[in-house]
Design a protein around this motif. Structure first.
Motif, PDB file in Angstrom:
ATOM      1  N   MET A 100       0.829  -1.204   0.000  1.00 55.25           N
ATOM      2  CA  MET A 100       0.000   0.000   0.000  1.00 55.25           C
ATOM      3  C   MET A 100       0.868   1.262   0.000  1.00 55.25           C
ATOM      4  O   MET A 100       0.536   2.259  -0.657  1.00 55.25           O
ATOM      5  N   LEU A 101       1.985   1.236   0.699  1.00 50.93           N
ATOM      6  CA  LEU A 101       2.897   2.376   0.700  1.00 50.93           C
ATOM      7  C   LEU A 101       3.523   2.579  -0.671  1.00 50.93           C
ATOM      8  O   LEU A 101       3.720   3.719  -1.116  1.00 50.93           O
ATOM      9  N   LYS A 102       3.830   1.488  -1.363  1.00 45.96           N
ATOM     10  CA  LYS A 102       4.387   1.593  -2.714  1.00 45.96           C
ATOM     11  C   LYS A 102       3.387   2.264  -3.656  1.00 45.96           C
ATOM     12  O   LYS A 102       3.758   3.115  -4.480  1.00 45.96           O
ATOM     13  N   GLU A 103       2.142   1.883  -3.533  1.00 47.37           N
ATOM     14  CA  GLU A 103       1.108   2.500  -4.376  1.00 47.37           C
ATOM     15  C   GLU A 103       0.938   3.971  -4.036  1.00 47.37           C
ATOM     16  O   GLU A 103       0.809   4.820  -4.923  1.00 47.37           O
ATOM     17  N   LEU A 104       0.986   4.287  -2.754  1.00 46.41           N
ATOM     18  CA  LEU A 104       0.839   5.671  -2.323  1.00 46.41           C
ATOM     19  C   LEU A 104       2.007   6.517  -2.812  1.00 46.41           C
ATOM     20  O   LEU A 104       1.831   7.670  -3.229  1.00 46.41           O
ATOM     21  N   ILE A 120       9.125   6.221   4.459  1.00 44.40           N
ATOM     22  CA  ILE A 120       8.669   5.131   5.322  1.00 44.40           C
ATOM     23  C   ILE A 120       9.123   3.795   4.761  1.00 44.40           C
ATOM     24  O   ILE A 120       9.591   2.910   5.497  1.00 44.40           O
ATOM     25  N   LEU A 121       9.019   3.635   3.449  1.00 42.34           N
ATOM     26  CA  LEU A 121       9.508   2.407   2.816  1.00 42.34           C
ATOM     27  C   LEU A 121      10.996   2.223   3.066  1.00 42.34           C
ATOM     28  O   LEU A 121      11.467   1.099   3.308  1.00 42.34           O
ATOM     29  N   GLU A 122      11.737   3.308   3.024  1.00 44.25           N
ATOM     30  CA  GLU A 122      13.168   3.236   3.322  1.00 44.25           C
ATOM     31  C   GLU A 122      13.382   2.746   4.754  1.00 44.25           C
ATOM     32  O   GLU A 122      14.255   1.911   5.016  1.00 44.25           O
ATOM     33  N   GLY A 123      12.580   3.258   5.681  1.00 43.56           N
ATOM     34  CA  GLY A 123      12.687   2.831   7.062  1.00 43.56           C
ATOM     35  C   GLY A 123      12.295   1.384   7.274  1.00 43.56           C
ATOM     36  O   GLY A 123      12.741   0.744   8.232  1.00 43.56           O
ATOM     37  N   LEU A 124      11.484   0.852   6.360  1.00 43.58           N
ATOM     38  CA  LEU A 124      11.070  -0.548   6.428  1.00 43.58           C
ATOM     39  C   LEU A 124      11.941  -1.445   5.554  1.00 43.58           C
ATOM     40  O   LEU A 124      11.627  -2.623   5.374  1.00 43.58           O
ATOM     41  N   ASP A 125      13.031  -0.879   4.993  1.00 47.93           N
ATOM     42  CA  ASP A 125      13.932  -1.613   4.095  1.00 47.93           C
ATOM     43  C   ASP A 125      13.175  -2.189   2.902  1.00 47.93           C
ATOM     44  O   ASP A 125      13.438  -3.318   2.460  1.00 47.93           O
ATOM     45  N   ALA A 126      12.243  -1.414   2.374  1.00 47.49           N
ATOM     46  CA  ALA A 126      11.413  -1.909   1.270  1.00 47.49           C
ATOM     47  C   ALA A 126      11.363  -0.940   0.094  1.00 47.49           C
ATOM     48  O   ALA A 126      10.538  -1.116  -0.810  1.00 47.49           O
ATOM     49  N   LEU A 127      12.223   0.071   0.088  1.00 49.41           N
ATOM     50  CA  LEU A 127      12.213   1.048  -1.009  1.00 49.41           C
ATOM     51  C   LEU A 127      13.061   0.531  -2.163  1.00 49.41           C
ATOM     52  O   LEU A 127      14.265   0.287  -2.008  1.00 49.41           O
ATOM     53  N   GLU A 128      12.456   0.385  -3.323  1.00 46.64           N
ATOM     54  CA  GLU A 128      13.141  -0.147  -4.495  1.00 46.64           C
ATOM     55  C   GLU A 128      13.744   0.978  -5.330  1.00 46.64           C
ATOM     56  O   GLU A 128      13.231   2.104  -5.359  1.00 46.64           O
ATOM     57  N   ASP A 129      14.827   0.652  -6.038  1.00 46.84           N
ATOM     58  CA  ASP A 129      15.480   1.646  -6.894  1.00 46.84           C
ATOM     59  C   ASP A 129      14.536   2.181  -7.967  1.00 46.84           C
ATOM     60  O   ASP A 129      14.581   3.368  -8.308  1.00 46.84           O
ATOM     61  N   SER A 130      13.677   1.321  -8.479  1.00 48.29           N
ATOM     62  CA  SER A 130      12.753   1.753  -9.537  1.00 48.29           C
ATOM     63  C   SER A 130      11.792   2.823  -9.024  1.00 48.29           C
ATOM     64  O   SER A 130      11.453   3.773  -9.741  1.00 48.29           O
ATOM     65  N   SER A 131      11.364   2.688  -7.780  1.00 47.60           N
ATOM     66  CA  SER A 131      10.481   3.693  -7.189  1.00 47.60           C
ATOM     67  C   SER A 131      11.226   5.017  -7.026  1.00 47.60           C
ATOM     68  O   SER A 131      10.663   6.098  -7.267  1.00 47.60           O
ATOM     69  N   GLU A 133      13.734   6.071  -8.832  1.00 45.79           N
ATOM     70  CA  GLU A 133      13.938   6.670 -10.151  1.00 45.79           C
ATOM     71  C   GLU A 133      12.693   7.432 -10.603  1.00 45.79           C
ATOM     72  O   GLU A 133      12.801   8.491 -11.230  1.00 45.79           O
ATOM     73  N   SER A 134      11.533   6.913 -10.279  1.00 47.02           N
ATOM     74  CA  SER A 134      10.290   7.620 -10.614  1.00 47.02           C
ATOM     75  C   SER A 134      10.174   8.919  -9.838  1.00 47.02           C
ATOM     76  O   SER A 134       9.763   9.954 -10.382  1.00 47.02           O
ATOM     77  N   LEU A 135      10.553   8.902  -8.567  1.00 42.73           N
ATOM     78  CA  LEU A 135      10.483  10.112  -7.744  1.00 42.73           C
ATOM     79  C   LEU A 135      11.508  11.152  -8.194  1.00 42.73           C
ATOM     80  O   LEU A 135      11.277  12.350  -8.045  1.00 42.73           O
ATOM     81  N   LEU A 136      12.619  10.705  -8.748  1.00 43.92           N
ATOM     82  CA  LEU A 136      13.616  11.654  -9.258  1.00 43.92           C
ATOM     83  C   LEU A 136      13.082  12.441 -10.450  1.00 43.92           C
ATOM     84  O   LEU A 136      13.596  13.515 -10.772  1.00 43.92           O
ATOM     85  N   ALA A 137      12.052  11.905 -11.094  1.00 41.63           N
ATOM     86  CA  ALA A 137      11.428  12.591 -12.234  1.00 41.63           C
ATOM     87  C   ALA A 137      10.096  13.217 -11.857  1.00 41.63           C
ATOM     88  O   ALA A 137       9.329  13.631 -12.734  1.00 41.63           O
ATOM     89  N   ASP A 138       9.815  13.319 -10.563  1.00 40.15           N
ATOM     90  CA  ASP A 138       8.542  13.853 -10.097  1.00 40.15           C
ATOM     91  C   ASP A 138       8.379  15.314 -10.528  1.00 40.15           C
ATOM     92  O   ASP A 138       9.359  16.058 -10.673  1.00 40.15           O
ATOM     93  N   GLN A 139       7.126  15.730 -10.706  1.00 38.32           N
ATOM     94  CA  GLN A 139       6.847  17.091 -11.142  1.00 38.32           C
ATOM     95  C   GLN A 139       7.090  18.125 -10.044  1.00 38.32           C
ATOM     96  O   GLN A 139       7.243  19.324 -10.319  1.00 38.32           O
ATOM     97  N   VAL A 140       7.115  17.699  -8.790  1.00 40.04           N
ATOM     98  CA  VAL A 140       7.299  18.608  -7.657  1.00 40.04           C
ATOM     99  C   VAL A 140       8.783  18.663  -7.298  1.00 40.04           C
ATOM    100  O   VAL A 140       9.384  17.634  -6.985  1.00 40.04           O
ATOM    101  N   ARG A 149      18.115  12.749  -1.705  1.00 41.98           N
ATOM    102  CA  ARG A 149      18.617  12.414  -0.366  1.00 41.98           C
ATOM    103  C   ARG A 149      18.525  10.917  -0.109  1.00 41.98           C
ATOM    104  O   ARG A 149      19.385  10.331   0.534  1.00 41.98           O
ATOM    105  N   LEU A 150      17.471  10.306  -0.616  1.00 39.01           N
ATOM    106  CA  LEU A 150      17.334   8.862  -0.472  1.00 39.01           C
ATOM    107  C   LEU A 150      18.324   8.131  -1.382  1.00 39.01           C
ATOM    108  O   LEU A 150      18.906   7.117  -0.989  1.00 39.01           O
TER     109      LEU A 150
END
Length: 246
Positions: A100-104, A120-131, A133-140, A149-150
């Motif tokens: 659910m956090l990945k979808e959010l 939060i995913l990083e804190g749960l050791d569940a943040l994937e590189d692909s996610s 990479e998508s945030l690095l291209a975020d509009q904000v 930073r991550l």
């Protein structure tokens, strides 16, 4: 101190005290001199609650027995609510929260929620590189800066390549974070990226400090790229580079 309250209002703590620290932590030679002032102002101070004209939101009730409800409530404009849920998730570490956090992180309409879900995913050791990479291209831009930073904690070549592409970003917060993050990566490409930032904004004091703080790890590639770049950048960075090499 000013904080957003659970009801969306502003809570202002107005403390009036002569002394903030507890007397036990004072040096022995100062205790007697300050003794008359230990409680001075203790009968003063206020907590203000600033309410908008449109009224307040309902006080949130967080269902800590329902992981799905907690993650769903994370998608909120209220930072008190988000931080409280983040604290609970990192404390309890429920495995069923991860999908659910990945979808959010990818689909929330709020940039601050997308980024916070990633942390939060990083804190749960569940943040994937692909996610990431998508945030690095975020509009904000704040999301892109937060994603850097991550990403700086990782040495994955593909992720670093996506990060370094932000050297052409138009937002100063992103460039500042990229300059700082370059000091964490081992690749020589980070040194040439620092030089690209320096060439774009040779006289910006904040970017200059960030670039120099990361340049030591990439001294050879950075100095070579600066020497081959714009004259304005070489003039601005020649003296700090020489000081750094001494």
């Amino acid at each position: 101190m000013v904080r957003t309250g659970p009801d969306g209002t502003l809570w202002v703590a107005d403390m009036v005290r002569y002394m903030i620290e507890h007397p036990d932590w004072l040096p022995p030679e100062g205790k007697e001199d300050l003794r008359p002032h230990y409680r001075l102002g203790g009968d003063c101070g206020r907590i203000w609650r600033v309410v908008p004209d449109r009224g307040t939101r309902s006080w949130p009730v967080l269902d800590t027995k329902n992981t799905a409800a907690m993650v769903l409530a994370l998608d909120s404009p209220n930072d008190w609510q988000r931080l409280s849920i983040q604290q609970w998730l990192l404390w309890k570490k429920p495995a069923d929260a991860v999908p659910m956090l990945k979808e959010l992180s990818s689909k929330s309409s709020r940039g601050e929620v997308r980024l916070q879900a990633a942390w939060i995913l990083e804190g749960l050791d569940a943040l994937e590189d692909s996610s990431l990479e998508s945030l690095l291209a975020d509009q904000v831009p704040e999301v892109r800066a937060g994603a850097l930073r991550l990403a700086e904690k990782r040495q994955e070549p593909s992720l670093i390549r996506h990060s370094l592409q932000l050297a052409d970003d138009s937002h100063p917060k992103v460039l500042l974070q990229l300059a700082l993050s370059c000091g964490e990566w081992e690749t020589d490409a980070a040194g040439t990226t620092l030089a690209r930032i320096a060439n774009r904004y040779p006289h910006d004091p904040f970017l200059k400090s960030a670039v120099m703080s990361s340049s030591l790890r990439h001294a050879a590639s950075f100095a070579t790229a600066i020497a081959a770049g714009a004259r304005s950048a070489w003039s601005a960075y020649r003296a700090p580079l020489l000081r750094q090499s001494v």
